[in-house]
Design an enzyme around this catalytic site. Structure first.
Site, PDB file in Angstrom:
ATOM      1  N   LYS A 125       6.029   8.126  -1.355  1.00 48.72           N
ATOM      2  CA  LYS A 125       6.778   7.534  -2.468  1.00 48.72           C
ATOM      3  C   LYS A 125       6.648   8.349  -3.747  1.00 48.72           C
ATOM      4  O   LYS A 125       7.643   8.635  -4.423  1.00 48.72           O
ATOM      5  CB  LYS A 125       6.294   6.103  -2.751  1.00 48.72           C
ATOM      6  CG  LYS A 125       6.505   5.112  -1.637  1.00 48.72           C
ATOM      7  CD  LYS A 125       6.131   3.702  -2.075  1.00 48.72           C
ATOM      8  CE  LYS A 125       4.661   3.521  -2.415  1.00 48.72           C
ATOM      9  NZ  LYS A 125       3.770   3.688  -1.243  1.00 48.72           N
ATOM     10  N   ASN A 148       5.306   2.294  -9.884  1.00 47.41           N
ATOM     11  CA  ASN A 148       4.034   2.460  -9.189  1.00 47.41           C
ATOM     12  C   ASN A 148       3.449   3.856  -9.353  1.00 47.41           C
ATOM     13  O   ASN A 148       2.267   4.076  -9.102  1.00 47.41           O
ATOM     14  CB  ASN A 148       4.234   2.154  -7.696  1.00 47.41           C
ATOM     15  CG  ASN A 148       2.932   1.962  -6.945  1.00 47.41           C
ATOM     16  OD1 ASN A 148       2.115   1.131  -7.304  1.00 47.41           O
ATOM     17  ND2 ASN A 148       2.733   2.752  -5.901  1.00 47.41           N
ATOM     18  N   HIS A 194      -1.668  -2.289   3.924  1.00 46.90           N
ATOM     19  CA  HIS A 194      -1.740  -3.501   3.097  1.00 46.90           C
ATOM     20  C   HIS A 194      -1.562  -4.788   3.904  1.00 46.90           C
ATOM     21  O   HIS A 194      -1.051  -5.787   3.391  1.00 46.90           O
ATOM     22  CB  HIS A 194      -0.679  -3.448   1.985  1.00 46.90           C
ATOM     23  CG  HIS A 194      -0.819  -2.288   1.053  1.00 46.90           C
ATOM     24  ND1 HIS A 194      -2.006  -1.980   0.422  1.00 46.90           N
ATOM     25  CD2 HIS A 194       0.084  -1.352   0.655  1.00 46.90           C
ATOM     26  CE1 HIS A 194      -1.825  -0.912  -0.336  1.00 46.90           C
ATOM     27  NE2 HIS A 194      -0.577  -0.512  -0.207  1.00 46.90           N
TER      28      HIS A 194
END
Length: 453
Positions: A125, A148, A194
């Site tokens: 990302k 982020n 996660h």
């Protein structure tokens, strides 16, 4: 700063006063909202109060007076158990949202045609976000990059038709953004991550899919099962990105060897020899950046120039030095085996520094790449477990600490007969057993390399 006007004249509860939380509180206040902010950390409460934010213990608040709960993305929304503020908000019938949602509402109100690129995925990302922003900036566009990747979205300049927001989004952030509708939505890949926060892979993948469902144009990597299924469900405009051999996907791009080709077989970009874009995973990142930049009207020549000048990101296969034939690479961001796999496939004759606080599965998934490793140097808490996996397959040295491992790896690589041996810090582990963060680990490695003779 982006003043958030959509809650003007109303009262908002806010929990989490880290970097993005503090920026959110200030933006809400600037837009005319009354903010009551709280954090479990007294120091964070004090910092917020010093900047004029009204802080209070939300346990004692009258929740019927609030219009919404604005939650920091790091605070549990559903798993392993909802945070107590989430339970209070649900009991009061309040919506629970985050700072990305506030940006989306402000964009919809003030500049609905403002270009907004949102990037998500398990891996890649940050590199893809930075690469897209770099290409657009080099092409002369007004670009705002955040989310982020580090800069809180509400700390950026406001959306406008002449400005492009390029925003990295984690699953935590998407989960708090019900009205997410970017101009271009990017899904790179989905692998297990996660799960303690989302409960199951299906939940995690479903949250990632929300970004794609709301996008005007979707750019989707199709090299894993979850992402491929999402691409097949996608309705409307989409571009598919594939790394491998054969023809490119219809209407998409394929990364083959060191080039990016369209579905007609025409090369649209050359990534050969770009040190900051080594490896198949960076081929995917580059292809996505090409697709997004083209969709935003950037000419192919300008895209190629942007790819060539991209400096890369710290701690992500970052070249930190050379000593004679030996190349030193800082891949401290690789905190799990899946991330380290990307680095191992990009090099041969590797003198591998690994270890730390191990993730589930350890390094067993990396066994197919052991033939690329000349020697391994073990540090940190995972040393015993990793030694057991390496035993009989890869020669290794127990070094315990990073300084010892760096010196030993440098000496071993210099003595090797390979034309370009690589000392690679790609730990496949969290850093918290010996370091403050993966950034701290990578920075220390960089300084250790610079201090070598």
């Amino acid at each position: 700063m982006i003043p958030v006007t959509t809650f003007a004249g109303r009262s908002v509860a806010l929990f989490g006063l880290g970097g993005s939380g503090l920026a959110t509180a200030l933006s809400l206040k600037a837009g005319g909202a009354t903010v009551i902010a709280c954090d479990d950390n007294p120091d964070s409460m004090a910092r917020a109060a010093a900047q004029g934010i009204h802080t209070a213990d939300l346990r004692e608040a009258d929740w019927s007076t609030f219009a919404a709960l604005v939650l920091a993305p790091g605070v549990p929304l559903t798993h392993p158990v909802p945070h107590w503020t989430v339970e209070r908000a649900k009991a009061a019938g309040l919506e629970i949202i985050g700072d990305i949602e506030l940006f989306c509402r402000e964009r919809e109100t003030s500049a609905p045609d403002a270009p907004f690129v949102a990037i998500t995925g398990t891996n890649g990302k940050s590199t893809t976000t930075a690469l897209i922003a770099h290409i657009l900036g080099q092409a002369g566009r007004d670009v705002q990059m955040g989310g982020n990747i580090g800069t809180a979205i509400l700390s950026l300049e406001p959306p406008s038709a002449a400005r492009v927001h390029v925003i990295e989004l984690s699953s935590f952030q998407i989960d708090l953004t019900p009205s997410l509708k970017p101009s271009v939505g990017v899904l790179l890949n989905i692998t297990p991550d996660h799960l303690d926060r989302h409960g199951a892979m299906e939940n995690y993948a479903g949250i990632k899919e929300r970004l794609i469902r709301g996008s005007d144009l979707a750019v989707i990597g199709i090299d894993d099962g979850f992402s491929r299924a999402i691409a097949e469900r996608r309705e409307g405009a989409s571009l598919r990105i594939h790394v491998g051999t054969g023809a490119g996907p219809a209407g998409g791009l394929v990364v083959r060897d060191t080039g990016i080709f369209d579905d007609a077989g025409t090369q649209v970009a050359d990534i050969s020899g770009i040190g900051s874009l080594r490896g198949a995973h960076n081929g995917q990142n580059a292809a996505v950046a090409v697709a997004v930049s083209r969709a935003l009207g950037v000419a192919d020549a300008a895209i190629q120039a942007g790819l060539r000048s991209f400096p890369g990101l710290p701690h992500r296969m970052e070249e930190v030095g050379r000593r004679g034939r030996v190349l030193f690479v800082n891949d401290s961001k690789a905190t799990n085996a899946d991330s380290t796999e990307k680095a191992l496939t990009a090099f041969r004759d590797i003198h591998w520094i690994l270890g730390g606080k191990a993730k589930e599965g350890g390094i067993f998934p990396l066994v197919p790449f052991f033939d690329r490793i000349a020697h391994a140097y073990l540090i940190g808490a995972a040393s015993d477990a990793f030694a057991a996996t390496l035993q009989g397959a890869v020669p290794f040295t127990r070094c315990e600490t990073l300084d010892v491992a760096t010196r030993a790896a440098a000496e071993g690589a210099a003595a090797a007969g390979a034309p370009e041996p690589v000392v690679l810090l790609s730990p496949a582990c969290a850093s918290y057993d010996q370091f403050r963060s993966f950034e701290d680990r990578g920075n220390q490695f960089r300084e250790l390399v610079r201090a070598l003779p």
